[in-house]
Design a protein around this motif. Structure first.
Motif, PDB file in Angstrom:
ATOM      1  N   ASP A 103       0.701  -1.294  -0.062  1.00  0.00           N
ATOM      2  CA  ASP A 103       0.340  -0.035  -0.154  1.00  0.00           C
ATOM      3  C   ASP A 103       0.749   1.413  -0.068  1.00  0.00           C
ATOM      4  O   ASP A 103       0.371   2.283  -0.170  1.00  0.00           O
ATOM      5  CB  ASP A 103      -0.809   0.092   1.266  1.00  0.00           C
ATOM      6  N   SER A 104       2.083   1.152  -0.086  1.00  0.00           N
ATOM      7  CA  SER A 104       2.771   2.200   0.354  1.00  0.00           C
ATOM      8  C   SER A 104       4.051   2.669  -0.466  1.00  0.00           C
ATOM      9  O   SER A 104       5.088   1.954  -0.267  1.00  0.00           O
ATOM     10  CB  SER A 104       3.255   2.181   2.069  1.00  0.00           C
ATOM     11  N   ASP A 107       7.198   2.979   1.886  1.00  0.00           N
ATOM     12  CA  ASP A 107       7.814   1.877   2.288  1.00  0.00           C
ATOM     13  C   ASP A 107       8.547   1.042   1.468  1.00  0.00           C
ATOM     14  O   ASP A 107       9.803   0.765   1.733  1.00  0.00           O
ATOM     15  CB  ASP A 107       6.628   0.868   2.916  1.00  0.00           C
ATOM     16  N   SER A 124       2.026  -0.214  -5.809  1.00  0.00           N
ATOM     17  CA  SER A 124       1.779   0.693  -4.736  1.00  0.00           C
ATOM     18  C   SER A 124       0.708   1.506  -4.623  1.00  0.00           C
ATOM     19  O   SER A 124      -0.040   1.468  -5.549  1.00  0.00           O
ATOM     20  CB  SER A 124       3.178   1.307  -4.584  1.00  0.00           C
ATOM     21  N   ASN A 125       0.500   2.242  -3.555  1.00  0.00           N
ATOM     22  CA  ASN A 125      -0.635   3.263  -3.587  1.00  0.00           C
ATOM     23  C   ASN A 125      -0.528   4.302  -4.705  1.00  0.00           C
ATOM     24  O   ASN A 125      -1.660   4.869  -5.328  1.00  0.00           O
ATOM     25  CB  ASN A 125      -0.751   3.949  -2.266  1.00  0.00           C
TER      26      ASN A 125
END
Length: 302
Positions: A103-104, A107, A124-125
């Protein structure tokens, strides 16, 4: 220096185009004797569910002689809040590359900072660069070079849309984007796209004269609680036969899947003669293996 692919713009235009050309060559050859990844291991970190990303990376590594490790967050110490720097340092001492789907974007950047080996963004997001390599491959295969042509993005200004914006820069095509108010792509990414990017008022304006029409699901993973609100907001943004008629007669239709027939796209379009979605999905394998070759410095010299 270790190269990563966290967003499409991590590549130069020449590099991105070269990877697509290499992917086409690998697909056309399908040489069972070509196994460059013997002894190579790809660690695949997943915090989000997947069909195409997992199968394409895993199958590709096997086809080319390597091995892929499926590591879900719940089955590893990532699920117990192990610091990403520790995960990166350990995995990059044991594996030759790392793919992460999460999601990030932040990260992913943290993981890459502490990795000795290439880190690949499997979604990713903010970005989905591997999808766009496959999309540029399918566009090239069916209609030749994207250079100087026009693509229409209809719908949510999401991670795939962001990567399409970066693709417009690298492959030199115009991208017209039609999104409902409040669902536009990130302004800083649009600005970086420069004159190649045009935000338009409605789906019909975006599709007019387009060589390629693209959409994506209106409700992505993690947004399920917004489904009803999104269905209302996106009314009028379905890619149907009437909308495709506004594009060029030879236009092709793309969708990264999974799709919801009757929502973002009509069944008659996605299952019709202009749709190349299954070639597009297959190309995830070829484009990603060309990318792994590139990041590991194993691409054969022309």
């Amino acid at each position: 220096m270790t190269r990563h692919l966290l967003k499409l713009s991590d590549l130069s235009a020449q590099e991105a185009q070269g990877i697509v050309e290499r992917a086409i060559a690998l697909k056309n050859s399908r040489d069972p004797a070509y196994r460059p990844f013997i002894g190579k291991t790809l660690a695949m970190l997943f915090t989000k569910s997947s069909t195409r990303t997992r199968v394409s990376f895993e199958s590709g590594m096997v086809k080319f002689g390597g091995h892929a490790l499926f590591l879900s967050a719940n089955a590893t110490q990532m699920g117990r809040d192990e610091p990403l720097r520790d995960t990166a340092n350990v995995l990059s001492r044991m594996c030759d590359a790392i793919m992460i789907r999460n999601d990030s974007q932040a990260d992913q950047e943290e993981l890459a900072r502490h990795s000795r080996v290439p880190v690949i963004n499997g979604l990713s997001n903010l970005h989905h660069p591997c999808q766009l390599l496959a999309d540029m491959q399918v566009w090239t295969e069916h209609r030749g070079s994207p250079k100087g042509k026009t693509a229409a993005w209809i719908g949510d200004g999401n991670n795939v849309c962001h990567s399409f914006i970066e693709a417009a820069q690298l492959f030199d095509f115009k991208l017209k984007i039609a999104s409902p108010k409040g669902y536009e792509p990130a302004q800083e990414i649009v600005r970086a796209g420069g004159s190649r990017i045009e935000l338009v008022a409605d789906a019909a304006s975006a599709a007019a004269g387009a060589d390629v029409v693209i959409t994506d699901t209106w409700t992505s993973m993690g947004q399920e609680a917004e489904t009803q609100r999104r269905l209302k907001a996106f009314a009028g943004y379905q890619v149907d036969d009437a909308l495709m008629k506004r594009a060029k007669p030879e236009a092709i239709f793309l969708h990264c899947l999974p799709a919801h027939r009757g929502e973002e796209v009509s069944a008659s379009v996605i299952d019709g003669p202009q749709s190349v979605i299954y070639d597009e999905a297959e190309n995830r394998l070829w484009a990603q293996m060309a990318l792994v070759e590139f990041l590991l410095g194993m691409t054969p010299k022309a």
